[in-house]
Design a protein around this motif. Structure first.
Motif, short mmCIF file in Angstrom:
data_model
loop_
_atom_site.label_atom_id
_atom_site.label_comp_id
_atom_site.label_asym_id
_atom_site.label_seq_id
_atom_site.Cartn_x
_atom_site.Cartn_y
_atom_site.Cartn_z
N LYS A 21 41.45 48.43 46.27
CA LYS A 21 40.34 47.64 46.81
C LYS A 21 39.10 48.52 46.84
O LYS A 21 39.18 49.73 46.60
N ARG A 165 42.78 41.11 44.62
CA ARG A 165 42.17 42.43 44.89
C ARG A 165 41.81 43.12 43.57
O ARG A 165 40.68 43.59 43.38
N TYR A 169 38.11 44.04 42.01
CA TYR A 169 37.77 45.43 41.67
C TYR A 169 37.31 45.52 40.22
O TYR A 169 36.33 46.18 39.88
N PHE A 177 37.14 41.82 51.11
CA PHE A 177 38.23 40.89 50.80
C PHE A 177 38.96 40.54 52.11
O PHE A 177 39.62 41.38 52.72
N GLY A 195 43.41 44.35 51.35
CA GLY A 195 42.15 43.74 51.80
C GLY A 195 41.51 44.55 52.91
O GLY A 195 42.03 45.58 53.33
#
Ligand code: GAL
Length: 394
Positions: A21, A165, A169, A177, A195
């Protein structure tokens, strides 16, 4: 053969390069506004722009609120290329226009989708379109994504949220997130690297019993929260009319103690003074936003009466006395015991009362204590809190 190994390595490294993330986001609990609690499906460009205006003019932005998030119902379909289609009647200028407007106010823009095939209101979900949607959100200028869990059938929660996720990215735009899986699979145990926040329960309702019921479920979750990864007991109901002003003060105080995200859920365009005073209590917001990011622990549970402690930076502490009962209570509190209250996060440093002042964060003043006086008597109305901060003397 060599070519094959090389290719596998490239693919493996390629995967690693976005299996993460965005790490630098939500170092303190996110603050903002979300449309769902007050407006449900009744969202529009006009509403969101007016809310952004009100966030600035009311002083909410100055108090730290930042994200303006549209929840469910902005989307109606997918086109022949799989692109998500925005409701043109409600958002005539599209999402990029709205994002630009919100950014022009110095605020950030959030949006909602769902890990399942459809959202909870039956709109197109993200399942199978994660990478495409993430690119679209990045293009629009989205800063925050709330990702729901309806219509997810037999999907695995961790795997499903990891896909989004990775998609975010890969799309390259830093987006907070927010996982909205309602706590069923204990996301606090697996979502730290997925997240920035995760819902811990089902939906809040604008009633005392519902709010306090959600609060009760947070007791054992403190150790899972920290900078960049927060437990989310759902959005605020302050100002929506179903609780008394006293109860809303309690709701807000508890969320601040829990280092919860502070997402207002009321109509910012029409706030009475009591609502504004609660939502912009800067002393409480400061403990919520404390840089250590420690969620309060329950130090005493006497049934209807509880004491919660939140260690703060600089060896300071916030303490919340909570009267959950329906009767007024008078309680005696030993401040020195509270100051020394320990949990596994805290050291054995000696705490000396004379090094601190004790501030009442709703009265906005320091307690006038005599030397060596540690015990105070407090009268608490039903459903109320007292929040104190031990502040270091300079
Ligand atoms: C629920 C979610 C709510 C809201 C709603 C929209 O699943 O928990 O916060 O987003 O869906 O349909």
């Amino acid at each position: 053969m060599k070519k094959c190994i090389f290719l596998s390595l490239v693919l493996f490294l390629g995967h690693l390069s976005f299996a993460q993330k965005f790490e630098q986001l939500a170092k303190t609990p996110p603050m903002g506004w979300n449309s769902w609690n007050k407006f449900g499906c009744n969202v529009s460009e006009k509403l969101l722009m007016e809310i952004a205006d009100a966030m600035v003019s009311s002083g909410m932005k100055d108090a730290g609120y930042e994200y303006v998030v549209i929840d469910d119902c902005w989307q109606v379909d997918r086109d022949e290329n799989g692109e998500i289609v925005v409701d043109k009647d409600r958002f005539p200028n599209g999402m990029k226009y709205l994002a630009d407007y919100i950014h022009s106010k110095g605020l950030k823009f959030g949006i909602y989708s769902c890990a399942g095939t459809k959202t909870c209101q039956g709109r197109p979900g993200g399942r199978g379109y994660e990478f495409q949607d993430a690119r679209t959100y990045a293009r629009w200028g989205v800063d925050y994504l709330k990702y729901d869990w309806c219509n997810s059938s037999t999907q695995n929660p961790k795997a499903s949220y990891e896909i989004m996720r990775d998609a975010l990215y890969k799309a390259g735009r830093p987006i907070v997130f927010s996982l909205c899986e309602w706590g069923g699979s204990k996301p606090w145990e697996w979502a730290k690297n997925v997240g920035h926040l995760w819902r811990t329960t089902g939906d809040i309702v604008d009633r005392w019993d519902a709010m306090i019921g959600i609060f009760d479920l947070q007791k054992d979750l403190a150790k899972y929260a920290g900078p960049g990864h927060w437990n989310d007991p759902d959005m605020l109901e302050v100002g929506n009319g179903g609780m008394s002003a006293e109860e809303y003060k309690t709701h807000f105080s508890l969320w601040c103690m829990l280092a919860s995200p502070l997402m207002a859920g009321n109509d910012l365009r029409k706030m009475d003074d009591a609502t504004l005073q609660i939502l912009t209590n800067k002393d409480l917001i400061a403990i919520n936003q404390d840089s250590l990011g420690i969620q309060a622990f329950c130090m005493r549970d006497n049934g209807d009466y509880e004491i919660w402690v939140k260690p703060l930076n600089n060896k300071e502490k916030a303490v919340c006395l909570l009267n959950k009962g329906d009767e007024t209570k008078t309680v005696e509190v030993n401040l020195l015991t509270l100051l020394k209250a320990n949990n596994s996060y805290w050291s054995t440093d000696p705490y000396v009362m004379k090094n601190y002042v004790v501030r009442d964060l709703w009265e906005h003043q320091n307690l006038k204590l005599k030397a060596d006086e540690y015990i105070i008597k407090v009268t608490m109305p039903p459903h109320s809190v007292k929040v104190y901060q031990f502040i270091k003397n300079q």
